[in-house]
Write a protein that holds these residues in place. Structure first.
Motif, mmCIF file in Angstrom:
data_model
loop_
_atom_site.group_PDB
_atom_site.id
_atom_site.type_symbol
_atom_site.label_atom_id
_atom_site.label_comp_id
_atom_site.label_asym_id
_atom_site.label_seq_id
_atom_site.Cartn_x
_atom_site.Cartn_y
_atom_site.Cartn_z
ATOM 1 N N UNK A 58 0.828 -1.206 0.000
ATOM 2 C CA UNK A 58 0.000 0.000 0.000
ATOM 3 C C UNK A 58 0.869 1.265 0.000
ATOM 4 N N UNK A 59 2.099 1.125 0.471
ATOM 5 C CA UNK A 59 2.971 2.290 0.603
ATOM 6 C C UNK A 59 3.824 2.470 -0.646
ATOM 7 N N UNK A 60 4.004 3.734 -1.038
ATOM 8 C CA UNK A 60 4.865 4.033 -2.173
ATOM 9 C C UNK A 60 4.298 3.610 -3.512
ATOM 10 N N UNK A 61 2.975 3.369 -3.570
ATOM 11 C CA UNK A 61 2.381 2.939 -4.834
ATOM 12 C C UNK A 61 1.825 4.109 -5.653
ATOM 13 N N UNK A 62 2.001 5.346 -5.151
ATOM 14 C CA UNK A 62 1.529 6.522 -5.877
ATOM 15 C C UNK A 62 0.031 6.711 -5.831
#
Length: 265
Positions: free
Chosen positions: A135-139
Motif C-alpha cells: 500500500x505504501x509508495x504505490x503513488x
C-alpha cells in the motif's frame, strides 16, 4: 526474527498512514484493493482455474463496472497477488487504476494472460505480511484500504495469522474473507468450520465481512458479489459473529496444531 519483522511492519504502516493525507502527488481513489488469492495444492487445478476465471469474469461484469463509478472519484486501484506457503507470494497484476469499463476489461485481460501457480503450504499470515507494505509508495491515496483474502484452509505455516492481521487492522486496513468450502474437509490441515475460522482469526477492520462459498457453481457469483460490496462507496457493514459472543469459538492456531500432529504421525 518474526517479532522484529512484525515490529518493523507496524512502524512502517503507522508512519505511512500518518503521512498519506499530505501526499498531494498521489492519485486519489475511492479504494485500494488487494486481491490475495490462495494457490496452495489443497485446491485442484480445475478449482484454481475456476477461481481465477471468477475474478476475470467479475471485472468484465457490468455490475462491478457500475460499482466503480459509485464513489466520489469514480475510480479504484487493484492488485492481484497469489500466495501459498511462507516463501511463496507472487504479484500477478501490480497496482492498476480502474476508472471504467475499458480499464476493468484491461485488468481482466492481464489476469487471463497470466499462468496460475500451484505451490505447497498455506500461510495466510505471510501473504498478509507480503501485501501489507504494498500500500505504501504505490503513488495512490485511497479513501479505504482493503485486503480480500480467499482460501480453502487455515493458516498452517509461517507466523501466526493474528500476528500478521492485527497490525494491519490497527493501521486502518480492512481484511475481508472468501473462505472456499467446496470440498469435504479431508486433508491433514482441513477443518469443517473454515468460515468461523475466517471470522474469528482472519478478517478484521472497519466493515469487515466474508462471503462463504460452499458450491463450486456459485464461486464466480460469490466473487462478483463480494467485489461489489467492497467497491461500493458505503459498503454493507456486516457484524462479525465473533463480536457478539463472549468467548473465542475456534483456536486460531488450529492449522499449525494439525500440521504438527500430521508430522508426528
Amino acid at each position: 526474527m518474526g517479532g522484529m519483522l512484525l515490529r518493523l511492519l507496524m512502524t512502517v504502516l503507522a508512519l505511512a498512514f500518518s503521512l498519506r493525507v499530505g501526499l498531494a502527488a498521489d492519485t486519489q481513489v475511492d479504494l485500494e484493493l488487494v486481491l490475495a488469492v490462495d494457490v496452495s495444492r489443497s485446491m485442484d487445478a480445475d478449482e484454481q482455474a475456476l477461481q481465477r476465471n471468477g475474478y476475470i469474469q467479475a471485472f468484465r461484469h457490468q455490475e462491478v463496472i457500475d460499482a466503480l463509478s459509485s464513489g466520489p472519484y469514480g475510480r479504484i486501484a487493484v492488485s492481484y497477488v497469489e500466495w501459498a506457503g511462507p516463501s511463496f507470494q507472487q504479484t500477478i497484476v501490480p497496482w492498476m487504476l480502474i476508472d471504467g469499463e475499458a480499464a476493468a476489461h484491461a485488468f481482466a485481460d492481464r489476469l487471463a494472460a497470466a499462468p496460475i501457480s500451484r505451490e505447497r503450504g498455506t500461510s495466510i499470515a505471510n501473504g498478509l505480511l507480503f501485501v501489507g507494505p504494498t500500500f505504501e509508495g504505490n503513488g495512490i491515496a485511497g479513501s479505504r484500504r482493503v485486503i480480500d483474502v480467499s482460501g480453502d484452509g487455515p493458516n498452517n505455516m509461517g507466523v501466526p495469522v493474528q500476528t500478521a492481521r492485527d497490525p494491519l487492522v490497527a493501521a486502518g486496513v480492512t481484511i475481508n474473507g472468501l473462505p472456499i468450502m467446496i470440498k469435504r474437509a479431508g486433508g491433514f490441515a482441513s477443518i469443517e468450520n473454515l468460515d468461523i475460522y475466517y471470522e474469528d482469526c482472519v478478517i478484521g477492520g472497519p466493515g469487515a465481512f466474508l462471503v462463504t462459498v460452499t458450491d463450486i457453481k456459485n464461486l464466480a457469483s460469490a466473487i462478483r458479489r463480494k467485489l461489489v460490496l467492497e467497491i461500493a462507496t458505503r459498503p454493507v457493514l456486516l457484524q462479525k459473529a465473533s463480536e457478539t459472543e463472549p468467548e473465542t469459538r475456534i483456536d486460531c492456531m488450529i492449522g499449525e496444531r494439525l500440521r504438527e500432529q500430521w508430522m508426528r504421525e
